[in-house]
Motif scaffolding. Structure first.
Motif, PDB file in Angstrom:
ATOM      1  N   TYR A  22      39.328  36.440  43.012  1.00 55.08           N
ATOM      2  CA  TYR A  22      38.431  37.478  43.300  1.00 55.08           C
ATOM      3  C   TYR A  22      37.368  37.485  44.359  1.00 55.08           C
ATOM      4  O   TYR A  22      37.312  38.166  45.219  1.00 55.08           O
ATOM      5  N   ASP A  23      36.616  36.254  44.432  1.00 59.26           N
ATOM      6  CA  ASP A  23      35.705  35.991  45.221  1.00 59.26           C
ATOM      7  C   ASP A  23      35.972  35.846  46.544  1.00 59.26           C
ATOM      8  O   ASP A  23      35.492  36.281  47.521  1.00 59.26           O
ATOM      9  N   ARG A  72      34.148  43.907  39.674  1.00 58.71           N
ATOM     10  CA  ARG A  72      34.520  42.635  39.392  1.00 58.71           C
ATOM     11  C   ARG A  72      35.115  42.477  37.982  1.00 58.71           C
ATOM     12  O   ARG A  72      36.031  41.597  37.696  1.00 58.71           O
ATOM     13  N   GLY A  73      34.630  43.074  36.715  1.00 62.42           N
ATOM     14  CA  GLY A  73      35.004  43.138  35.474  1.00 62.42           C
ATOM     15  C   GLY A  73      36.400  43.314  35.446  1.00 62.42           C
ATOM     16  O   GLY A  73      37.313  42.802  34.515  1.00 62.42           O
ATOM     17  N   VAL A  93      43.262  41.661  40.217  1.00 66.42           N
ATOM     18  CA  VAL A  93      43.239  40.203  40.134  1.00 66.42           C
ATOM     19  C   VAL A  93      43.118  40.127  38.523  1.00 66.42           C
ATOM     20  O   VAL A  93      42.136  40.560  37.918  1.00 66.42           O
ATOM     21  N   THR A  94      44.158  39.362  37.765  1.00 62.75           N
ATOM     22  CA  THR A  94      44.130  39.062  36.328  1.00 62.75           C
ATOM     23  C   THR A  94      44.434  37.731  35.973  1.00 62.75           C
ATOM     24  O   THR A  94      45.159  37.119  36.821  1.00 62.75           O
ATOM     25  N   PRO A  95      44.332  37.255  35.016  1.00 62.96           N
ATOM     26  CA  PRO A  95      44.709  35.883  34.622  1.00 62.96           C
ATOM     27  C   PRO A  95      46.066  35.848  34.302  1.00 62.96           C
ATOM     28  O   PRO A  95      46.746  36.893  33.961  1.00 62.96           O
ATOM     29  N   ARG A  96      46.711  34.727  34.654  1.00 61.71           N
ATOM     30  CA  ARG A  96      48.073  34.554  34.475  1.00 61.71           C
ATOM     31  C   ARG A  96      47.979  33.144  34.169  1.00 61.71           C
ATOM     32  O   ARG A  96      48.070  32.184  35.013  1.00 61.71           O
ATOM     33  N   GLY A  97      48.650  32.728  32.948  1.00 60.40           N
ATOM     34  CA  GLY A  97      48.647  31.126  32.767  1.00 60.40           C
ATOM     35  C   GLY A  97      47.432  30.559  32.721  1.00 60.40           C
ATOM     36  O   GLY A  97      46.373  30.991  32.550  1.00 60.40           O
TER      37      GLY A  97
END
Length: 160
Positions: A22-23, A72-73, A93-97
């Motif tokens: 994200y940054d 951001r959240g 943008v999301t978490p993946r593994g």
């Protein structure tokens, strides 16, 4: 059907946590360091700038990008575009593994006169050109993240 209207979507699996990805995506002026087709980014103010891109085909596209959403959240960055392209782009943008999934969505109308004249016969070539640009961007960002990790700078910034 308006042959100069496009919808694109790309999914980038990346080997870094969502905050780091994200940054980097939030810092548009840094795109030319890792995305070769983003030729130039010139800030106008805190929320807008002029961007020039060029993929495989021999033409530049220049547009003004204006931030319309930054959460951001939720991992969301969205801009409105005007110029050779009118429309919007959104990164999510999301978490993946152990890494991230960066979802790119774009809806645009092409205004560049030559591309409008070639809209019908050129459409498959223009779509392929965009696909190649996105593939290069994903590879460039993944390599940038790997270099940063090897150099101990997980935030993607170079030590000065």
């Amino acid at each position: 059907m308006d042959w100069s209207h496009y919808r694109f979507r790309s999914l980038w699996a990346l080997p870094a946590p969502p905050d780091i990805v994200y940054d980097l995506l939030e810092q548009a002026e840094g795109y030319p360091r890792w995305w070769p087709q983003v030729r130039e980014v010139n800030r106008i103010d805190d929320t807008s700038g002029v961007i020039t891109i060029r993929s495989v085909l021999p033409y530049d596209m220049t547009f003004t990008a204006r931030e319309v959403r930054r959460e951001r959240g939720a991992g969301v960055l969205e801009i409105a575009m005007s110029g050779d392209l009118d429309g919007w782009v959104r990164w999510t943008v999301t978490p993946r593994g152990g890494g991230s999934l960066a979802r790119y969505e774009q809806v645009v109308d092409v205004n560049k006169p030559l591309l409008r004249r070639l809209a019908v016969p050129g459409r498959p070539v223009f779509r392929a050109n965009h696909w190649l640009m996105m593939r290069s961007g994903r590879r460039g960002l993944a390599a940038h993240l790997a270099r940063a990790r090897q150099g101990g700078h997980e935030d993607g910034h170079q030590a000065v």
